[in-house]
Design a protein around this motif. Structure first.
Motif, PDB file in Angstrom:
ATOM      1  N   SER A  67       0.844  -1.191   0.000  1.00 32.07           N
ATOM      2  CA  SER A  67       0.000   0.000   0.000  1.00 32.07           C
ATOM      3  C   SER A  67       0.878   1.239   0.000  1.00 32.07           C
ATOM      4  O   SER A  67       1.972   1.233   0.561  1.00 32.07           O
ATOM      5  CB  SER A  67      -0.896   0.037   1.244  1.00 32.07           C
ATOM      6  OG  SER A  67      -1.760  -1.066   1.294  1.00 32.07           O
ATOM      7  N   CYS A  68       0.374   2.283  -0.622  1.00 33.24           N
ATOM      8  CA  CYS A  68       1.073   3.570  -0.629  1.00 33.24           C
ATOM      9  C   CYS A  68       0.025   4.651  -0.478  1.00 33.24           C
ATOM     10  O   CYS A  68      -0.801   4.851  -1.378  1.00 33.24           O
ATOM     11  CB  CYS A  68       1.862   3.753  -1.907  1.00 33.24           C
ATOM     12  SG  CYS A  68       2.591   5.391  -2.091  1.00 33.24           S
ATOM     13  N   ALA A  69       0.066   5.335   0.659  1.00 32.37           N
ATOM     14  CA  ALA A  69      -0.906   6.377   0.941  1.00 32.37           C
ATOM     15  C   ALA A  69      -0.245   7.741   0.848  1.00 32.37           C
ATOM     16  O   ALA A  69       0.814   7.972   1.446  1.00 32.37           O
ATOM     17  CB  ALA A  69      -1.496   6.180   2.331  1.00 32.37           C
ATOM     18  N   ALA A  70      -0.866   8.624   0.102  1.00 26.22           N
ATOM     19  CA  ALA A  70      -0.339   9.981  -0.067  1.00 26.22           C
ATOM     20  C   ALA A  70      -1.149  10.955   0.784  1.00 26.22           C
ATOM     21  O   ALA A  70      -2.373  10.848   0.864  1.00 26.22           O
ATOM     22  CB  ALA A  70      -0.413  10.393  -1.527  1.00 26.22           C
ATOM     23  N   SER A  71      -0.447  11.880   1.396  1.00 26.46           N
ATOM     24  CA  SER A  71      -1.110  12.905   2.203  1.00 26.46           C
ATOM     25  C   SER A  71      -0.589  14.276   1.818  1.00 26.46           C
ATOM     26  O   SER A  71       0.502  14.412   1.260  1.00 26.46           O
ATOM     27  CB  SER A  71      -0.872  12.650   3.688  1.00 26.46           C
ATOM     28  OG  SER A  71       0.495  12.696   4.005  1.00 26.46           O
TER      29      SER A  71
END
Length: 125
Positions: A21-25
């Motif tokens: 998973s790769c979550a961008a903020s």
């Protein structure tokens, strides 16, 4: 700024599965391309899979039929489901976001590119 947090790497036996998973903020307006690259020891970084906002996918031949890329636009997150893993899949996997529009300091930055720090996937018995 845009921050990327990758997770899901680890050690798995041949034939096993992992989900990255790769979550961008950040103050993100939109993300066109989301993808995964990998770099094995002694080799150059290579594309694994990409997925556009419009739903077009591109997978390198060696992972077709085994890996699936997906994204959750509401969460600015991209996933890589990896099945039937092989020792040759061992590498550091990097998340990449391309065509990112986001606000920084009140100004709209357009068509920017960001990389994650990488997560190690080791396939070994």
């Amino acid at each position: 700024q845009v921050q990327l947090v990758e997770s899901g790497g680890g050690l798995v036996q041949p034939g096993g599965s992992l989900r990255l998973s790769c979550a961008a903020s950040g103050s993100i307006v939109s993300i066109n391309n989301m993808g995964w690259y990998r770099q094995a020891p002694g080799k150059e970084r290579e594309l694994v899979a990409t997925l556009t906002k419009g739903g077009s996918t591109n997978l390198t031949d060696s992972v077709k039929g085994r890996f699936t890329i997906s994204r959750d636009n509401g969460k600015n997150t991209v996933y890589l489901q990896m099945n039937s893993l092989e020792p040759e899949d061992t590498a550091v996997y990097y998340c990449n976001l391309g065509g990112v529009d986001y606000y920084r300091g009140g100004l709209l930055r357009r068509n920017m590119n960001f990389w994650g720090k990488g997560t190690l996937v080791t396939v070994s018995s």
